[in-house]
Design a protein around this motif. Structure first.
Motif, PDB file in Angstrom:
ATOM      1  N   UNK A   1      56.026  41.045  40.839  1.00  0.00           N
ATOM      2  CA  UNK A   1      55.076  40.374  39.578  1.00  0.00           C
ATOM      3  C   UNK A   1      53.786  39.415  39.372  1.00  0.00           C
ATOM      4  N   UNK A   2      52.843  39.505  38.691  1.00  0.00           N
ATOM      5  CA  UNK A   2      51.360  39.911  38.888  1.00  0.00           C
ATOM      6  C   UNK A   2      51.461  38.586  38.384  1.00  0.00           C
ATOM      7  N   UNK A   3      50.852  37.242  39.304  1.00  0.00           N
ATOM      8  CA  UNK A   3      50.806  35.557  38.639  1.00  0.00           C
ATOM      9  C   UNK A   3      49.207  35.682  38.426  1.00  0.00           C
ATOM     10  N   UNK A   4      48.952  35.419  37.341  1.00  0.00           N
ATOM     11  CA  UNK A   4      48.089  35.716  36.212  1.00  0.00           C
ATOM     12  C   UNK A   4      47.597  33.474  37.188  1.00  0.00           C
ATOM     13  N   UNK A   5      47.839  33.238  37.377  1.00  0.00           N
ATOM     14  CA  UNK A   5      47.271  31.504  38.023  1.00  0.00           C
ATOM     15  C   UNK A   5      45.521  31.956  38.357  1.00  0.00           C
ATOM     16  N   UNK A   6      44.768  31.268  38.292  1.00  0.00           N
ATOM     17  CA  UNK A   6      43.181  30.898  38.447  1.00  0.00           C
ATOM     18  C   UNK A   6      43.334  32.338  38.879  1.00  0.00           C
ATOM     19  N   UNK A   7      43.268  33.620  38.408  1.00  0.00           N
ATOM     20  CA  UNK A   7      42.652  35.056  38.254  1.00  0.00           C
ATOM     21  C   UNK A   7      41.496  35.447  37.598  1.00  0.00           C
ATOM     22  N   UNK A   8      40.907  36.368  38.499  1.00  0.00           N
ATOM     23  CA  UNK A   8      39.782  36.318  38.167  1.00  0.00           C
ATOM     24  C   UNK A   8      39.606  37.300  36.940  1.00  0.00           C
ATOM     25  N   UNK A   9      38.795  36.915  35.938  1.00  0.00           N
ATOM     26  CA  UNK A   9      38.410  39.068  34.884  1.00  0.00           C
ATOM     27  C   UNK A   9      38.686  39.762  35.930  1.00  0.00           C
ATOM     28  N   UNK A  10      38.167  40.235  36.900  1.00  0.00           N
ATOM     29  CA  UNK A  10      38.105  41.323  37.520  1.00  0.00           C
ATOM     30  C   UNK A  10      39.445  41.464  38.515  1.00  0.00           C
ATOM     31  N   UNK A  11      40.209  40.450  38.487  1.00  0.00           N
ATOM     32  CA  UNK A  11      41.165  40.707  39.219  1.00  0.00           C
ATOM     33  C   UNK A  11      42.301  41.580  37.700  1.00  0.00           C
ATOM     34  N   UNK A  12      42.190  40.861  36.864  1.00  0.00           N
ATOM     35  CA  UNK A  12      43.253  40.385  34.870  1.00  0.00           C
ATOM     36  C   UNK A  12      42.665  42.144  35.045  1.00  0.00           C
ATOM     37  N   UNK A  13      41.647  42.831  35.437  1.00  0.00           N
ATOM     38  CA  UNK A  13      41.401  44.059  34.537  1.00  0.00           C
ATOM     39  C   UNK A  13      42.389  45.036  35.865  1.00  0.00           C
ATOM     40  N   UNK A  14      42.012  44.739  36.968  1.00  0.00           N
ATOM     41  CA  UNK A  14      42.795  45.857  37.244  1.00  0.00           C
ATOM     42  C   UNK A  14      44.179  45.663  37.046  1.00  0.00           C
ATOM     43  N   UNK A  20      50.380  46.370  36.181  1.00  0.00           N
ATOM     44  CA  UNK A  20      51.083  45.910  36.768  1.00  0.00           C
ATOM     45  C   UNK A  20      51.515  44.248  35.817  1.00  0.00           C
ATOM     46  N   UNK A  21      50.745  44.040  34.847  1.00  0.00           N
ATOM     47  CA  UNK A  21      50.825  43.596  33.500  1.00  0.00           C
ATOM     48  C   UNK A  21      50.351  44.162  32.072  1.00  0.00           C
ATOM     49  N   UNK A  22      50.948  43.354  31.034  1.00  0.00           N
ATOM     50  CA  UNK A  22      50.288  43.962  29.670  1.00  0.00           C
ATOM     51  C   UNK A  22      49.345  43.354  28.891  1.00  0.00           C
ATOM     52  N   UNK A  23      48.859  42.779  28.323  1.00  0.00           N
ATOM     53  CA  UNK A  23      47.672  42.103  26.937  1.00  0.00           C
ATOM     54  C   UNK A  23      48.894  41.693  26.426  1.00  0.00           C
ATOM     55  N   UNK A  24      50.288  41.768  25.951  1.00  0.00           N
ATOM     56  CA  UNK A  24      51.030  40.941  25.770  1.00  0.00           C
ATOM     57  C   UNK A  24      51.275  39.967  26.393  1.00  0.00           C
ATOM     58  N   UNK A  25      51.738  40.626  27.235  1.00  0.00           N
ATOM     59  CA  UNK A  25      52.199  39.310  28.386  1.00  0.00           C
ATOM     60  C   UNK A  25      51.916  38.853  28.907  1.00  0.00           C
ATOM     61  N   UNK A  26      50.541  38.717  29.421  1.00  0.00           N
ATOM     62  CA  UNK A  26      49.117  38.048  29.821  1.00  0.00           C
ATOM     63  C   UNK A  26      49.431  37.129  28.879  1.00  0.00           C
ATOM     64  N   UNK A  27      48.835  37.513  27.383  1.00  0.00           N
ATOM     65  CA  UNK A  27      48.998  36.449  26.288  1.00  0.00           C
ATOM     66  C   UNK A  27      50.168  35.615  26.306  1.00  0.00           C
ATOM     67  N   UNK A  28      51.459  35.884  26.710  1.00  0.00           N
ATOM     68  CA  UNK A  28      52.529  35.531  26.119  1.00  0.00           C
ATOM     69  C   UNK A  28      52.277  34.302  28.064  1.00  0.00           C
ATOM     70  N   UNK A  29      51.651  34.558  28.513  1.00  0.00           N
ATOM     71  CA  UNK A  29      51.674  33.941  30.134  1.00  0.00           C
ATOM     72  C   UNK A  29      51.189  32.795  29.291  1.00  0.00           C
ATOM     73  N   UNK A  30      50.304  32.774  28.586  1.00  0.00           N
ATOM     74  CA  UNK A  30      49.007  31.558  28.437  1.00  0.00           C
ATOM     75  C   UNK A  30      49.457  30.992  27.099  1.00  0.00           C
ATOM     76  N   UNK A  31      50.477  31.265  26.156  1.00  0.00           N
ATOM     77  CA  UNK A  31      50.744  30.924  25.290  1.00  0.00           C
ATOM     78  C   UNK A  31      52.063  29.700  25.647  1.00  0.00           C
ATOM     79  N   UNK A  32      52.534  30.351  26.596  1.00  0.00           N
ATOM     80  CA  UNK A  32      53.371  29.238  27.214  1.00  0.00           C
ATOM     81  C   UNK A  32      52.973  28.325  28.018  1.00  0.00           C
TER      82      UNK A  32
END
Length: 481
Positions: A1-14, A20-32
């Motif tokens: 499972x992809x962990x967005x903690x400290x992820x750079x924009x380049x890593x998030x784009x990849x 490995x993650x969707x925009x919705x899942x990433x948004x929910x991760x930050x909202x949490x």
């Protein structure tokens, strides 16, 4: 499972691109994370009620641009024509309903960013950095008893505490650079006129700019590349370059560059910051930079004269009054009405600090063609620019100047307020020139930054230097939470 903690924009784009993650899942991760940590940090003043829906739409459509699916926080003085508010931290502005997005916000949307919410900021009545009536006191994630600096406090804390991927701040003098240093971030104060201020609740327009707060220089370059460029709604941007600032990132960017050291901005306000800056200079030497001592700005002791006060009062009264008058909704339409609304809501708006500055502004009747004002502005620009930064760079054949950004974060004091932070922001702020603050070290668990600054529109050079320094001396440390 992809962990967005400290992820750079380049890593998030990849991760978004390969599923490995969707925009919705990433948004929910930050909202949490906001749900978990914001009660303590008070960085986010409002969550976008449509953030998840926006992210879901982005997942279903084609890639819009380099920020596709990336959750971004906006400082609460940037207009959005949606269900969020734009209040500058004021409860009496909750009825404001801007007709359009600020230009930089529209460019973020066009590039595919998810607008996650609005970030708290220092109140326009000033007082303690990071406090507003609507948002409360923003706190530094490295030590919650310490200041987050201001006024882009929530934007910086949001990025530092991984409550968003990147954020936008605004700067008049020090409002991006200071929070970047206090929260171990990269902060870019662009040349005034590189990024449009259309749709920004103004400070002092001749000094105002909008820029990114990010965890890396590359991330800051990504965001600035999206938001910079000409805008017919802001005449100061006429002729502004449209560049991909990522192309100027160079891991060997310090080699052969002549960097001046204005010691006037070192000694006297923080021994710890001086020591860290001196260590940074040694790192730059080892990386191949030519460090030029004695590059003092000859006019520095004249910056805070009567001309600056005249410009600040004239421009703020004119610009803030115009913003209030033209913005639709149920809110005060003049500065005098704003002052009165604050008095009527004194238990909230004036809980800790009075509104002396707003009251002074309410008594100003600015004439745009006032020759005394124009002379004062020319004086400020000359002292900080032509006879200041430009003169010392010409004399020593410099590519940039470097200095400590500001002192380490100080204790929050709701009675006495903040100390004078001094620091690196004054010269480039008054000149309207660019500056980049980069993490440089730590003292007693608190971050300290250094700032590179130079001539107007020298962002390519500053990005090269900042990235080279970041590679030579990585100092970013995530908060333990």
């Amino acid at each position: 499972m992809f962990d967005p903690t400290e992820a750079s924009l380049a890593h998030l784009r990849e991760a978004l691109a390969d599923g490995r993650i969707t925009a919705l899942a990433l948004t929910r991760w930050y909202l949490e994370r906001i749900e978990r940590h914001n009660e303590e940090l008070r960085a986010v003043i409002e969550v976008n009620p449509d953030a998840e829906a926006e992210a879901a739409r982005l997942d279903e459509g084609p890639v819009r641009g380099p920020l596709h699916g990336i959750p971004v926080l906006l400082k609460d003085n940037l207009d959005t024509a949606d269900r969020m508010h734009t209040t500058s931290g004021s409860t009496v502005m909750l009825g404001s309903r801007p007709e359009r997005d600020a230009t930089v916000v529209a460019r973020l949307r066009a590039a595919g960013a998810v607008l996650l919410g609005k970030a708290n900021k220092t109140s326009w009545i000033l007082g303690t950095a990071g406090w507003s009536a609507r948002g409360g006191q923003t706190r530094n994630p490295y030590d919650t008893d310490r200041s987050p600096h201001g006024s882009s406090s929530g934007s910086a804390v949001g990025v530092a505490a991984n409550l968003c991927a990147v954020a936008l701040g605004t700067e008049t003098i020090g409002s991006i650079l200071g929070p970047a240093a206090a929260n171990c971030l990269v902060g870019v104060k662009p040349t005034t006129g590189l990024t449009s201020r259309a749709g920004m609740i103004p400070g002092i327009p001749s000094f105002d700019s909008i820029g990114p707060l990010a965890r890396t220089v590359a991330d800051a370059a990504d965001v600035l590349s999206v938001i910079a460029g000409p805008d017919p709604l802001d005449g100061a941007t006429e002729g502004a370059p449209t560049l991909d600032y990522r192309t100027f990132l160079d891991g060997e960017g310090l080699r052969g560059m002549r960097i001046g050291v204005p010691r006037t901005f070192f000694y006297g306000y923080s021994e710890a910051a001086d020591e860290i800056a001196d260590a940074a200079l040694e790192t730059m030497r080892r990386a191949g930079a030519v460090i030029v001592e004695g590059a003092d700005i000859a006019t520095a002791d004249q910056f805070a004269g009567p001309a600056l006060g005249a410009v600040a009062m004239h421009e703020t009264a004119h610009a803030l009054g115009a913003y209030l008058a033209r913005t639709p909704g149920e809110h005060p339409r003049t500065i005098a009405a704003l002052v009165e609304a604050n008095r009527e809501n004194a238990a909230v708006e004036l809980e800790h600090f009075d509104q002396d500055i707003l009251e002074m502004l309410a008594g100003v009747d600015p004439d745009a063609d006032d020759p005394a004002y124009r002379e004062a502005l020319a004086t400020v620009r000359r002292l900080a620019g032509a006879e200041g930064i430009d003169a010392v760079m010409d004399e020593h054949r410099l590519d940039a100047l470097v200095m400590p950004t500001c002192p380490p974060p100080w204790p929050i004091d709701m009675v006495e307020g903040d100390p004078d932070p001094h620091g690196a922001a004054l010269a480039p702020g008054l000149a309207g020139y660019p500056a980049i603050s980069v993490p440089a070290g730590w003292t007693e668990g608190l971050p300290v930054g250094i700032t590179f600054t130079g001539r107007a529109f020298s962002e390519p050079v500053l990005f090269r230097l900042a990235h080279g320094f970041e590679r030579a001396w990585p100092s970013r440390r995530p908060p333990a939470r």
